[in-house]
Design a protein around this motif. Structure first.
Motif, PDB file in Angstrom:
ATOM      1  N   ALA A   3      11.618   7.839  -5.745  1.00 24.51           N
ATOM      2  CA  ALA A   3      11.419   7.491  -4.339  1.00 24.51           C
ATOM      3  C   ALA A   3      12.719   6.933  -3.761  1.00 24.51           C
ATOM      4  CB  ALA A   3      10.305   6.456  -4.212  1.00 24.51           C
ATOM      5  N   LEU A   4      12.853   7.046  -2.455  1.00 29.14           N
ATOM      6  CA  LEU A   4      13.925   6.398  -1.710  1.00 29.14           C
ATOM      7  C   LEU A   4      13.297   5.239  -0.951  1.00 29.14           C
ATOM      8  CD1 LEU A   4      16.814   6.227  -0.528  1.00 29.14           C
ATOM      9  CD2 LEU A   4      16.038   7.823   1.259  1.00 29.14           C
ATOM     10  N   LEU A  43      10.653  14.520  -1.360  1.00 34.74           N
ATOM     11  CA  LEU A  43      10.519  13.382  -2.266  1.00 34.74           C
ATOM     12  C   LEU A  43      10.012  12.181  -1.477  1.00 34.74           C
ATOM     13  CD1 LEU A  43      13.855  13.867  -4.230  1.00 34.74           C
ATOM     14  CD2 LEU A  43      11.531  14.244  -5.106  1.00 34.74           C
ATOM     15  N   PRO A  44       9.377  11.222  -2.138  1.00 36.11           N
ATOM     16  CA  PRO A  44       8.786  10.086  -1.420  1.00 36.11           C
ATOM     17  C   PRO A  44       9.828   9.183  -0.756  1.00 36.11           C
ATOM     18  CG  PRO A  44       8.105  10.109  -3.741  1.00 36.11           C
ATOM     19  CD  PRO A  44       9.111  11.187  -3.560  1.00 36.11           C
ATOM     20  N   LEU A  95       3.734  -2.774  -2.956  1.00 37.74           N
ATOM     21  CA  LEU A  95       4.635  -1.657  -3.250  1.00 37.74           C
ATOM     22  C   LEU A  95       4.523  -1.222  -4.706  1.00 37.74           C
ATOM     23  CD1 LEU A  95       6.850   0.321  -2.405  1.00 37.74           C
ATOM     24  CD2 LEU A  95       8.528  -1.511  -2.827  1.00 37.74           C
ATOM     25  N   ASP A  96       4.429  -2.157  -5.621  1.00 44.54           N
ATOM     26  CA  ASP A  96       4.302  -1.823  -7.037  1.00 44.54           C
ATOM     27  C   ASP A  96       3.070  -0.942  -7.272  1.00 44.54           C
ATOM     28  OD1 ASP A  96       4.873  -1.969  -9.874  1.00 44.54           O
ATOM     29  OD2 ASP A  96       3.321  -3.513 -10.020  1.00 44.54           O
ATOM     30  N   ALA A  97       1.935  -1.335  -6.730  1.00 46.50           N
ATOM     31  CA  ALA A  97       0.700  -0.552  -6.901  1.00 46.50           C
ATOM     32  C   ALA A  97       0.837   0.822  -6.249  1.00 46.50           C
ATOM     33  CB  ALA A  97      -0.493  -1.312  -6.322  1.00 46.50           C
ATOM     34  N   TRP A  98       1.454   0.866  -5.073  1.00 43.36           N
ATOM     35  CA  TRP A  98       1.627   2.133  -4.372  1.00 43.36           C
ATOM     36  C   TRP A  98       2.468   3.093  -5.206  1.00 43.36           C
ATOM     37  CZ3 TRP A  98       5.435   5.249  -2.356  1.00 43.36           C
ATOM     38  CH2 TRP A  98       5.045   6.201  -1.417  1.00 43.36           C
ATOM     39  N   LEU A  99       3.586   2.611  -5.754  1.00 40.48           N
ATOM     40  CA  LEU A  99       4.454   3.452  -6.577  1.00 40.48           C
ATOM     41  C   LEU A  99       3.732   3.923  -7.836  1.00 40.48           C
ATOM     42  CD1 LEU A  99       7.748   1.353  -6.259  1.00 40.48           C
ATOM     43  CD2 LEU A  99       7.339   3.610  -5.231  1.00 40.48           C
ATOM     44  N   ARG A 100       3.091   3.001  -8.533  1.00 43.81           N
ATOM     45  CA  ARG A 100       2.418   3.353  -9.794  1.00 43.81           C
ATOM     46  C   ARG A 100       1.280   4.351  -9.580  1.00 43.81           C
ATOM     47  NH1 ARG A 100       4.861   0.434 -13.609  1.00 43.81           N
ATOM     48  NH2 ARG A 100       5.682  -1.608 -13.047  1.00 43.81           N
ATOM     49  N   PHE A 128      10.067  -5.137 -13.048  1.00 39.96           N
ATOM     50  CA  PHE A 128       8.780  -4.441 -13.146  1.00 39.96           C
ATOM     51  C   PHE A 128       8.871  -3.192 -14.027  1.00 39.96           C
ATOM     52  CE2 PHE A 128       7.222  -6.319  -8.929  1.00 39.96           C
ATOM     53  CZ  PHE A 128       6.317  -7.164  -9.549  1.00 39.96           C
ATOM     54  N   GLY A 129      10.073  -2.857 -14.487  1.00 40.22           N
ATOM     55  CA  GLY A 129      10.225  -1.730 -15.392  1.00 40.22           C
ATOM     56  C   GLY A 129      10.599  -0.411 -14.741  1.00 40.22           C
ATOM     57  N   TYR A 130      10.928  -0.420 -13.473  1.00 40.14           N
ATOM     58  CA  TYR A 130      11.359   0.807 -12.807  1.00 40.14           C
ATOM     59  C   TYR A 130      12.805   1.111 -13.163  1.00 40.14           C
ATOM     60  CZ  TYR A 130       7.182   0.429  -9.958  1.00 40.14           C
ATOM     61  OH  TYR A 130       5.880   0.354  -9.545  1.00 40.14           O
ATOM     62  N   GLU A 131      13.146   2.387 -13.124  1.00 46.25           N
ATOM     63  CA  GLU A 131      14.536   2.815 -13.230  1.00 46.25           C
ATOM     64  C   GLU A 131      15.095   2.750 -11.806  1.00 46.25           C
ATOM     65  OE1 GLU A 131      16.967   6.897 -13.971  1.00 46.25           O
ATOM     66  OE2 GLU A 131      15.241   6.534 -15.276  1.00 46.25           O
TER      67      GLU A 131
END
Length: 177
Positions: A3-4, A43-44, A95-100, A128-131
Motif C-alpha cells: 500500500a501507499l 495498488l491500495p 489502520l492496522d486492522a484495515w491493512l491486515r 507492528f511487523g509490516y515491511e
C-alpha cells in the motif's frame, strides 16, 4: 501487495508564516509520482489527514488548510481518514486492522512532516511487523530552533534505517514496482 500511505498532504503546510522554512521543494512532485504509479497499477492507496484540535492551526477541520494539496486532485484512494496525533495508526480508522483484513503486509510512507507524522507512522508500522519503505524524498519538514529541516530529515533516515524501515528514493521505489 504494498500500500501507499500518504500522510497529511494538506494545504495548511503551505503557510510559511506559521511553519517557517522547509526543505525538499520537490517533495510534492515525488508524492504525486508515487500516487500516479500506485493508481496506474491499482495498488491500495491510503490518504491520512491531520485534523488539528489546536485553535491556531491551519490544519483545523473546516479551514482551507485542512484540505488536501492539489497534487492529490484526482486521487482515487481506497481509504481516507483523519487523525489528531502523529501516527496514522491512531486515528478515526483502525489502520492496522484495515491493512491486515486486506492481506497487506508492506507499505510505503510519504507525506508531511518527515520527522513527525511520517516517521512515527513508519516506526509503528515496523513495530507492528509490516515491511515499511520510507520515501524520504517524498517527504518534507520544517526548521526547528537550532536544527535545520535537512538535518531533521537525515536523522529520521538514520533512525528508521537502523530498525524500522527501508529508506529509499522515489526513483528507486518506482523502479521496484
Amino acid at each position: 501487495m504494498t500500500a501507499l500511505i500518504l500522510i497529511d498532504v494538506q494545504r495548511g503546510f503551505d503557510d510559511a508564516d506559521f511553519w517557517g522554512p522547509r526543505n525538499n521543494p520537490g517533495a510534492e512532485a515525488n508524492m504525486k509520482a508515487l500516487l500516479d504509479a500506485w493508481q496506474e497499477r491499482r495498488l491500495p492507496v491510503v490518504l491520512v489527514r491531520h485534523d488539528s484540535t489546536k485553535p491556531d492551526s491551519p490544519l483545523r477541520p473546516g479551514q482551507p488548510g485542512n484540505d488536501f494539496k492539489p497534487e492529490l486532485d484526482g486521487a482515487r484512494p481506497d481509504l481516507v481518514f483523519g487523525k489528531q496525533v502523529n501516527s496514522a495508526f491512531i486515528g478515526d480508522v483502525d489502520l492496522d486492522a484495515w491493512l491486515r483484513k486486506r492481506g497487506i503486509t508492506s507499505f510505503v510512507v510519504a507525506g508531511i512532516q518527515t520527522n513527525f507524522c511520517c516517521e512515527t507512522t513508519a516506526r509503528m508500522g515496523g513495530n507492528f511487523g509490516y515491511e515499511v519503505t520510507f520515501a524520504l524524498d517524498a517527504t518534507f519538514t520544517f526548521d526547528l530552533p537550532e536544527v535545520t529541516a535537512d538535518e531533521l530529515s537525515r536523522v529520521t533516515a538514520a533512525n528508521l534505517a537502523n530498525q524500522f524501515a527501508t529508506v529509499k528514493s522515489t526513483k528507486d521505489i518506482l523502479a521496484g514496482l
